[in-house]
Design an enzyme around this catalytic site. Sequence first.
Site, PDB file in Angstrom:
ATOM      1  CG  HIS A 164      21.202   3.254 -19.357  1.00 13.94           C
ATOM      2  ND1 HIS A 164      20.111   3.307 -20.177  1.00 13.94           N
ATOM      3  CD2 HIS A 164      21.884   4.399 -19.592  1.00 13.94           C
ATOM      4  CE1 HIS A 164      20.137   4.439 -20.889  1.00 13.94           C
ATOM      5  NE2 HIS A 164      21.214   5.107 -20.545  1.00 13.94           N
TER       6      HIS A 164
ATOM      7  CG  ASP B 247      -0.181  -0.061   2.514  1.00 11.06           C
ATOM      8  OD1 ASP B 247       1.055  -0.245   2.467  1.00 11.06           O
ATOM      9  OD2 ASP B 247      -0.815   0.080   3.572  1.00 11.06           O
TER      10      ASP B 247
ATOM     11  NE  ARG C 270      27.192   8.613 -20.078  1.00 12.37           N
ATOM     12  CZ  ARG C 270      27.096   7.350 -19.700  1.00 12.37           C
ATOM     13  NH1 ARG C 270      27.654   6.397 -20.425  1.00 12.37           N
ATOM     14  NH2 ARG C 270      26.460   7.028 -18.596  1.00 12.37           N
TER      15      ARG C 270
ATOM     16  CG  ASP D  94      21.563  13.269 -18.732  1.00 12.04           C
ATOM     17  OD1 ASP D  94      22.314  12.602 -18.003  1.00 12.04           O
ATOM     18  OD2 ASP D  94      21.123  12.859 -19.826  1.00 12.04           O
TER      19      ASP D  94
ATOM     20  CD  GLU E 121      24.535  11.561 -23.166  1.00 12.75           C
ATOM     21  OE1 GLU E 121      24.871  10.605 -22.451  1.00 12.75           O
ATOM     22  OE2 GLU E 121      23.363  11.987 -23.220  1.00 12.75           O
TER      23      GLU E 121
ATOM     24  CG  HIS F 203      26.300   6.526 -26.163  1.00 10.70           C
ATOM     25  ND1 HIS F 203      26.610   7.862 -26.220  1.00 10.70           N
ATOM     26  CD2 HIS F 203      27.152   5.998 -25.249  1.00 10.70           C
ATOM     27  CE1 HIS F 203      27.589   8.129 -25.362  1.00 10.70           C
ATOM     28  NE2 HIS F 203      27.947   7.009 -24.770  1.00 10.70           N
TER      29      HIS F 203
ATOM     30  CG  HIS G 248      19.460  12.737 -24.638  1.00  9.56           C
ATOM     31  ND1 HIS G 248      18.940  13.469 -23.609  1.00  9.56           N
ATOM     32  CD2 HIS G 248      20.491  12.025 -24.098  1.00  9.56           C
ATOM     33  CE1 HIS G 248      19.594  13.193 -22.488  1.00  9.56           C
ATOM     34  NE2 HIS G 248      20.552  12.332 -22.754  1.00  9.56           N
TER      35      HIS G 248
ATOM     36  CG  ASP H 178      24.680   9.652 -16.623  1.00 10.84           C
ATOM     37  OD1 ASP H 178      24.097  10.704 -16.290  1.00 10.84           O
ATOM     38  OD2 ASP H 178      24.501   9.090 -17.718  1.00 10.84           O
TER      39      ASP H 178
ATOM     40  CD  GLU I 190      24.755  13.149 -20.067  1.00 10.60           C
ATOM     41  OE1 GLU I 190      24.973  12.281 -19.196  1.00 10.60           O
ATOM     42  OE2 GLU I 190      23.726  13.188 -20.759  1.00 10.60           O
TER      43      GLU I 190
ATOM     44  CG  HIS J 251      16.476  10.058 -22.694  1.00 11.63           C
ATOM     45  ND1 HIS J 251      16.510   8.710 -22.484  1.00 11.63           N
ATOM     46  CD2 HIS J 251      17.721  10.503 -22.366  1.00 11.63           C
ATOM     47  CE1 HIS J 251      17.718   8.354 -22.059  1.00 11.63           C
ATOM     48  NE2 HIS J 251      18.464   9.428 -21.969  1.00 11.63           N
TER      49      HIS J 251
ATOM     50  CE1 TYR K   2      30.627   4.575 -21.603  1.00  8.88           C
ATOM     51  CE2 TYR K   2      30.370   4.766 -23.991  1.00  8.88           C
ATOM     52  CZ  TYR K   2      30.120   5.240 -22.721  1.00  8.88           C
ATOM     53  OH  TYR K   2      29.360   6.376 -22.558  1.00  8.88           O
TER      54      TYR K   2
HETATM   55  N1  GLY Z   1      21.456   9.582 -18.081  1.00  8.20           N
HETATM   56  C1  GLY Z   1      21.022   8.964 -19.262  1.00  8.20           C
HETATM   57  C2  GLY Z   1      21.642   9.575 -20.423  1.00  8.20           C
HETATM   58  O1  GLY Z   1      22.725  10.118 -20.322  1.00  8.20           O
HETATM   59  O2  GLY Z   1      21.092   9.623 -21.492  1.00  8.20           O
HETATM   60 MN    MN Z   2      23.414  10.966 -18.501  1.00 11.00          MN
HETATM   61 MN    MN Z   3      22.166  11.955 -21.379  1.00 10.72          MN
END
Ligand code: GLY
Ligand code: MN
Ligand code: MN
Length: 439
Positions: free
Chosen positions: A242, A38, A405, A270, A383, A349, A353, A259, A407, A360, A387
Amino acid sequence: MSISKSEYARRRRNLMAMLEPDSIAIIPSARLQMRSRDTEYLFRQDSDFHYLTGFDEPEAVLVLTPGRRQGQFVLFCRERNPQQELWHGPRVGPEAACERFGADDAFPIGDIDEILPGLIEGRDRVYYSMGRRGDFDRQIMSWVNRIRAQEASGAVPPGEFTDLDHTLHELRLFKSAAELRLLRQAGEITARAHRRAMQFCQPGAFEYQLEAELLHEFAMSGARQPAYPCIVGGGDNGCVLHYIENQARLRSGDLVLVDAGCELQHYAADVTRTYPVNGEFTAEQAALYEVVLAAQEAAMNAIAPGRHWDEPHLESARVITEGLVELGLLKGRVSTLLRNEAYREFYMHRVGHWLGMDVHDVGDYRVGEQWRVLEPGMVMTVEPGLYVAPDNTRVPKRWRGIGIRIEDNVAVTETGCEVLTEGAPKAVDDIQNLMATSA
Ligand code: GLY
Ligand code: MN
Ligand code: MN
């Protein structure tokens, strides 16, 4: 409220101006979600609903009826209820919704089945977000079927149904001055949190402890929630894009990839920083790190009005490919490798974005066959990453298990871009200095 009542009104006006004549738009609020038994998750309003109303309760429906004489902004919401409010806090209620949120008409949500068919009747077209929520799709059809059942008495059901997302998300893509202020503030809080985590970091600490440092700084600054689950990956975990387990102990000699971004009044940051757990980059880590940093700089230099969405990505891919060739991780001619996208083995990637109320964020990346042209007011992440999988036997062992990374968040300006997250150090020396002074 940091977004003014008049700005919410402007958004509704802008949306209505984009709709076809004789139409109606229907937008439901988010629902409370059960976490366990609950206990509910903290409520987060649906971004579209919040964008158009600023109203932050569940069990509400926004209806926009352009041209309706008695008023174009109709809100259905929960009624006041002293017993419920004693337990769960105050509700606005239909009576106050007009005054406080600028609704022209407000009704109890329990009356929606009676009232909404009457608002839809006679309109040619219904706009709503299709297929996102099965129960809401069915509700729309049930309202329309009520009208169809009365066709013999002259009722006219709508003939067309149109997805609202495209139109509404085109508006959300361009941030106003007030939205940019919030995004800037979210960026500043997030940068501070990354500094705090860097200063805390040392061999033997757990990934979740860095997460706790970040969340503490977010919450202490009024941002109670992160915009997405924090990623804190030490060593090989940095290669899992992720990774959110965050349970491992950090080891000297490894990098940690962090991140994390806060959500401030429905606006997200982000940000990723990658740094050595013990405060000193090894030669291999520093070499790859400099490649990613240069790729990020090249990408940012390709962000300006008139440039295409794809250009920053291509710039980052070029710099990363050149860097990998120089370090011997890729072999061959840069132009051929780029054509074959050989970098994707290490950089799988895209460079970024859209960013806004959602991490996103919404908005098309293409217009027809073409990549979108950048315009002032758009906000995005930059970003690039590298890797090297721990089990990649095609590269010498010393490179394996390094995940990096970097970003940041940028807003497109009249002449280029503004970095919203500058406060988090990313130059090798700046990181090493900050970590050295805090041990
Ligand atoms: N934190 C997710 C991304 O960088 O898109
Ligand atoms: Mn990110
Ligand atoms: Mn991102």
